[in-house]
Design a protein around this motif. Structure first.
Motif, PDB file in Angstrom:
ATOM      1  N   CYS A  38      25.667  88.895  70.033  1.00  0.00           N
ATOM      2  CA  CYS A  38      26.473  90.096  70.186  1.00  0.00           C
ATOM      3  C   CYS A  38      27.951  89.839  69.922  1.00  0.00           C
TER       4      CYS A  38
ATOM      5  N   CYS B  87      28.038  89.568  78.924  1.00  0.00           N
ATOM      6  CA  CYS B  87      27.570  89.207  77.593  1.00  0.00           C
ATOM      7  C   CYS B  87      28.019  87.961  78.480  1.00  0.00           C
TER       8      CYS B  87
ATOM      9  N   HIS C  59      27.834  95.524  71.009  1.00  0.00           N
ATOM     10  CA  HIS C  59      27.004  95.608  69.802  1.00  0.00           C
ATOM     11  C   HIS C  59      26.139  94.367  69.606  1.00  0.00           C
ATOM     12  N   SER C  60      24.887  94.628  69.303  1.00  0.00           N
ATOM     13  CA  SER C  60      23.942  93.573  68.949  1.00  0.00           C
ATOM     14  C   SER C  60      23.966  93.412  67.430  1.00  0.00           C
TER      15      SER C  60
ATOM     16  N   THR D 232      19.529  91.104  76.606  1.00  0.00           N
ATOM     17  CA  THR D 232      19.472  92.489  76.129  1.00  0.00           C
ATOM     18  C   THR D 232      19.787  92.555  74.641  1.00  0.00           C
ATOM     19  N   SER D 233      20.989  92.124  74.283  1.00  0.00           N
ATOM     20  CA  SER D 233      21.434  92.234  72.891  1.00  0.00           C
ATOM     21  C   SER D 233      20.987  91.062  72.037  1.00  0.00           C
TER      22      SER D 233
ATOM     23  N   VAL E 146      16.931  94.398  72.483  1.00  0.00           N
ATOM     24  CA  VAL E 146      17.326  95.440  71.531  1.00  0.00           C
ATOM     25  C   VAL E 146      16.988  95.056  70.088  1.00  0.00           C
TER      26      VAL E 146
ATOM     27  N   VAL F 256      24.623  98.670  72.423  1.00  0.00           N
ATOM     28  CA  VAL F 256      23.902  98.238  73.620  1.00  0.00           C
ATOM     29  C   VAL F 256      24.716  98.617  74.849  1.00  0.00           C
TER      30      VAL F 256
END
Length: 352
Positions: free
Chosen positions: A233, A20, A134-135, A171-172, A176, A281
């Motif tokens: 995130c 992250c 977590h997103s 990604t997050s 996602v 995620v």
């Protein structure tokens, strides 16, 4: 959160179980060419914007020391201001190692199959089964009423709003949440042909689309009123915010910017946001360019990162009550684990 988003969460968790800039650091510019594996005296590690801030210099240096001690080689840090720079720097061989999200790793691997994962941080259990962060989709505290659905929350009313993503390589912070939004809204006749590309800019689904450039930046877009809803995130803002109300990583939870938060939150202490959606995620990997990193060094790095010594190093896995700013937290059995390319297939599937 509606059934479609819940299904996405369940699928990701199921597939996981199945398988992250500061100081002397330089900014990545793609100017340093990679060499033959094993011939390099310096190993270069590239960092995303999220981990490039001055407040995380010590955390980056602690990771660098693991690499130096394992390989006997000097480590150079390349901090960046853009996801694409970090991804391209690793794929092109101008960096040897990078800490990046699953989507960024997938993009780097697609550009150069010699880019391979090294390790990821485990979940609380010390295994890959719960190796997730977590997103979040969040709104400013006090602005949550349009998103309430009985006792819970719904994303139905995010359409037409000003929205902040992180980067389309996040990604997050994009992959996602955009998949979750498309999955949810495509069940409605009005949005049955909605695609992730429609979310990239304003005028098609959102009124306006902003990009924070980092998870911190996306959160600040929300808290300064530039965006009505924002994706970012838990992992990347953990050093700057604290739980003010509710249960962690649960829709309805309220977080507050710490009074002593570092940049870019230092101008908005006390500002609060509320989560309206949470999606798990896959944890972010350290990845290596195996054209540059020899098999011997690769093996040494895996052994070092996955050692009990590193798992118990409080400068790497920072205890919850510590005043240190770290990249990884220690609540129970967290540690680094070796991981293979196929572990990231659940994120690849989101693009198909």
């Amino acid at each position: 959160m509606k059934k479609s988003l819940l299904v996405l969460m369940v699928l990701i968790v199921a597939m996981i179980s199945a398988a992250c800039s500061a100081g002397s650091e330089s900014t990545a510019s793609g100017s340093e060419a990679g060499g033959k594996a094993g011939s390099k005296e310096t190993l270069t590690i590239a960092w995303y914007p999220n981990e490039s801030g001055a407040d995380l210099k010590d955390a980056r240096d602690h990771i660098g020391k693991i690499i130096e001690d394992a390989t006997g080689k000097k480590v150079e840090h390349k901090t960046t201001t853009d996801y694409i720079i970090a991804i391209e720097t690793l794929a092109s061989g101008n960096a040897d190692i990078a800490f990046m999200g699953a989507q960024g790793y997938i993009e780097a691997n697609a550009k150069n199959e010699k880019v391979q994962p090294l390790v990821v941080s485990s979940g609380v259990s010390g295994t890959l089964d719960d190796a997730v962060y977590h997103s979040w989709l969040s709104v400013k505290n006090g602005n949550e009423e349009p998103y309430k659905d009985g006792e819970g929350f719904s994303i139905d009313n995010i359409a037409g709003k000003d929205f902040s993503f992180v980067s389309n390589s996040s990604t997050s912070g994009f992959k996602v949440p955009s998949e979750g939004i498309v999955s949810h809204f495509s069940q409605k006749d009005e949005y049955k042909d909605l695609t992730a590309d429609d979310l990239l800019e304003g005028g098609k689904f959102f009124n306006e689309v902003l990009y924070g450039g980092s998870h911190q930046g996306s959160a600040v877009n929300l808290l300064t009123g530039k965006a009505d809803v924002a994706a970012f995130c838990d992992f990347c803002v953990a050093n700057y915010v604290e739980l003010a109300d509710g249960e962690e990583n649960t829709p309805g939870a309220t977080y507050k910017v710490k009074d002593d938060a570092a940049e870019p939150f230092n101008t908005i202490p006390g500002e609060e946001f509320k989560i309206i959606s949470v999606t798990p995620v896959l944890n972010a990997p350290f990845a290596v360019n195996t054209e540059n990193v020899s098999e011997e060094d690769h093996k040494a790095l895996v052994e070092a990162f996955t050692s009990d010594e590193v798992a118990n190093n409080e400068k790497i896995f920072v205890p919850e009550d510590s005043e240190l700013s770290g990249l990884f937290s220690k609540t129970d059995k967290e540690r680094f684990l070796e991981v293979e390319d196929k572990w990231f297939d659940p994120i690849r599937e989101l693009s198909k």
